[in-house]
Every structure is written in structure tokens, then in C-alpha cells.
Design an enzyme around this catalytic site. Structure first.
Site, PDB file in Angstrom:
ATOM      1  N   GLU A  62       6.341  -4.120 -21.720  1.00 14.97           N
ATOM      2  CA  GLU A  62       6.472  -2.777 -22.303  1.00 14.97           C
ATOM      3  C   GLU A  62       6.342  -1.682 -21.259  1.00 14.97           C
ATOM      4  O   GLU A  62       6.993  -0.635 -21.363  1.00 14.97           O
ATOM      5  CB  GLU A  62       5.421  -2.587 -23.408  1.00 14.97           C
ATOM      6  CG  GLU A  62       5.696  -3.365 -24.684  1.00 14.97           C
ATOM      7  CD  GLU A  62       5.379  -4.841 -24.564  1.00 14.97           C
ATOM      8  OE1 GLU A  62       5.891  -5.635 -25.381  1.00 14.97           O
ATOM      9  OE2 GLU A  62       4.623  -5.204 -23.637  1.00 14.97           O
ATOM     10  N   HIS A 131      -0.204  -6.594 -34.705  1.00 11.19           N
ATOM     11  CA  HIS A 131       1.179  -6.174 -34.947  1.00 11.19           C
ATOM     12  C   HIS A 131       1.305  -5.289 -36.183  1.00 11.19           C
ATOM     13  O   HIS A 131       2.384  -5.157 -36.757  1.00 11.19           O
ATOM     14  CB  HIS A 131       2.086  -7.405 -35.135  1.00 11.19           C
ATOM     15  CG  HIS A 131       2.076  -8.370 -34.001  1.00 11.19           C
ATOM     16  ND1 HIS A 131       1.080  -9.300 -33.835  1.00 11.19           N
ATOM     17  CD2 HIS A 131       2.934  -8.543 -32.962  1.00 11.19           C
ATOM     18  CE1 HIS A 131       1.330 -10.018 -32.744  1.00 11.19           C
ATOM     19  NE2 HIS A 131       2.452  -9.572 -32.201  1.00 11.19           N
TER      20      HIS A 131
END
Length: 327
Positions: A62, A131
Site C-alpha cells: 500500500e 478488514h
């Protein structure tokens, strides 16, 4: 007009904006996957249509995805980067908070960073504590970033088009539990200006300000309470930064009561921010204490049974409304 899901509306606007402006590029993990278009099918068909120089599959890093998007924006591109889950924000926070958000300020307005970061938020889909978070309050606290959280397909299309065309960095928060929600959406491209709230339903007894998926719960509660003679006005800010303070205050001036529904944790949440604004600028309008409906101050549970208890429910919203109306 066509009836589209939020997933379909986002996919449609990505196709439209990439066709409209060849500076728009898409990057992220699995975005060029020709079989499914990413984990939720959002980028389906893009690689086939625009090629893998404009639809770029990245490694699972990321920090590199967001860093590359910032650099690409400085060279004149308009990248749409996918941060698959907002929970991964910590991995790339320096690139976003300390670089992308500050470029315009660091260079005296001489540089723009038109980066759109799409990311998934929220519980209710059984994806576990790493998540499923709602971290948009962290982003709202960072100057230089615009934060968007649509609750329906119409808004998703118009707001994402605006984000891609905007010269400032925008984080576009998509609640994965409502990707299949459908509504009528114009077939042609259009934009929705940032900082303009939507009045979901009008009422006179209480104002409910809700964010993202919670708008749907607030609307259900308003419909059910109407049968009891309680008139509920539901406000969907649509953009969290900039926030349409005036729309919230105008509604409160009419109703005198406020409930804020926010799936994020209670401390330093959007519910806390809206409550603070109202106390600071609209205290004289209040006829009852403000009620906040939020998730508890814990991570999202992995257990589906506990997750169901964790997320605010329609019953929770109704109870809060009844409480302030009865005050």
C-alpha cells in the site's frame, strides 16, 4: 435513467472518466484482473478497454500504491488508486498524510495533487477486525484531504466523477455491505459538488444525521416511526470533509432535536464532530440532549454473531429518536 447498484455505478463512472480524459489511470491490487476486476468486481472491463498501461496491477504494498499515485499526480496524471480496505491506512499513512495532503501547501499553491483513493469501509460482511473498520474520522482530521462517503448509487456516480476531476486529493469511502443497493442513476456523466448534504426525507420532530450505510438505517427508522406519528428528517452529508454544517444547523433549527448515527467508534468520531458543531453554533436550537448512535469502542468482532451486535441497528436508531422526542 437506469437502475444500478453502487458497484455498477462506480464501475460505470470509472469507464466514463477514463474515456473522457486519458490522464486518468487506475492502479491497485488486482485492478487489471480480467476474470473479476478486483475483489468486488469494481474495475471489471477496464484493463480490456484501456490497456494495462492505464490499468496497473501493483504489488501488495500500500505504501508503494499511494506513493506512486502521489508522484503520478505531480507529473500531470489523474490517478485513481485503490487502497483495498481502509484498515490498511496505517501502511501508507506517511505517503498520504505527510506528502500528498501537503504538496499544495508546501509549494505555495504551485503544485496540485489530483489523486483519488478508493477504499472499502465497514462491518457487516464478515471480513473480520482487520478488514471492517470505519476510519474516515482519522482522514477528516488531516488538512488537505477531501473525504467522501456515498450511501447510494446515484451519489456514488456523481461524487466519484467529481473526485476524479478535483485538483485536490480525495479519499472515496465505499461501504462494502451496501455495494448491491440499487437506485435510478442517469445514463450520462454528471458530478455532484462536494460539501452539499442531501435531505433524504423531511420531518419536523427530530433531525437524524447519518453517514454511509447508516443513512439506510436512518431512512428505515424514519419510515417506521412515521406510523407512530414521529416526523423524522434525515440528512446525509455525503462528504465528510468538507462537511455541510449549514444544512445540519438549518435542519436542527426546524426540529430542535438531533440524533447522529455513525458506524465508527464513539471517540473522535463524525458523531462527536457533528455534536461539537451543534453545541458550538446551534446550542440555542436544541430542545433535548443530543444522542449519538455508534459502534462500541472495540475492534470489529470476527464472530458473525458478535459483529451483528457491534453494528448499529434500525432498532438502536429508533430508540435514540424516541428518547429525544420524549424529552
Amino acid at each position: 435513467m437506469s437502475k444500478l447498484s453502487i458497484r455498477e455505478a462506480i464501475n460505470q463512472v470509472l469507464h466514463e472518466e477514463m474515456a473522457r480524459d486519458d490522464r486518468v489511470v487506475v492502479m491497485g491490487e488486482d485492478v487489471a484482473n480480467r476474470d473479476n476486476g478486483g475483489v468486488y468486481g469494481i474495475t471489471a472491463g477496464l484493463a480490456e478497454k484501456f490497456g494495462e498501461l492505464r490499468v496497473i496491477d501493483t504489488p501488495i504494498t500500500e505504501s508503494a500504491i499511494i506513493g506512486a499515485a502521489g508522484g503520478a499526480a505531480l507529473t500531470g496524471l489523474r490517478p485513481v488508486a485503490e487502497l483495498m480496505f481502509i484498515d490498511f491506512l496505517g501502511v501508507c499513512l506517511d505517503q498520504l498524510m505527510n506528502q500528498i495532503a501537503k504538496f499544495r501547501y508546501m509549494f505555495g499553491g504551485g503544485a496540485t495533487t489530483p489523486v483519488t483513493i478508493r477504499t472499502m469501509i465497514g462491518a457487516g460482511a464478515g471480513t473480520g477486525p482487520q478488514h471492517s473498520a470505519i476510519l474516515y474520522p482519522m482522514l477528516v482530521a488531516i488538512p488537505g484531504i477531501k473525504v467522501v462517503a456515498p450511501s447510494n448509487a446515484y451519489d456514488a456516480k456523481g461524487l466519484l466523477a467529481q473526485a476524479i476531476r478535483d485538483d485536490d486529493p480525495v479519499v472515496f469511502c465505499e461501504h462494502k455491505a451496501i455495494y448491491t443497493e440499487e437506485c435510478e442513476v442517469p445514463d450520462e456523466p454528471f458530478t455532484i459538488p462536494f460539501g452539499q448534504a442531501r435531505t433524504v426525507c423531511e420531518g419536523t420532530d427530530v433531525t437524524v444525521v447519518a453517514f454511509s450505510r447508516m443513512v439506510l438505517l436512518a431512512e428505515q427508522a424514519a419510515t417506521q416511526l412515521a406510523a407512530e406519528g414521529i416526523s423524522v428528517e434525515v440528512i446525509d452529508p455525503r462528504t465528510l470533509s468538507p462537511l455541510d454544517d449549514e444544512a445540519i444547523l438549518a435542519s436542527l433549527q426546524k426540529t430542535g432535536r438531533l440524533v447522529v448515527v455513525d458506524e465508527s467508534n464513539p471517540y473522535c468520531s463524525m458523531a462527536s464532530e457533528v455534536s461539537s458543531i451543534v453545541v458550538d453554533r446551534g446550542f440555542d436550537y436544541l430542545d433535548a440532549p443530543i444522542r449519538k448512535v455508534t459502534a462500541p469502542h472495540t475492534p470489529v468482532p470476527a464472530s458473525p454473531v458478535l459483529e451483528l451486535e457491534y453494528v448499529p441497528s434500525v432498532a438502536d436508531v429508533e430508540a435514540a429518536i424516541r428518547e429525544v422526542v420524549a424529552y
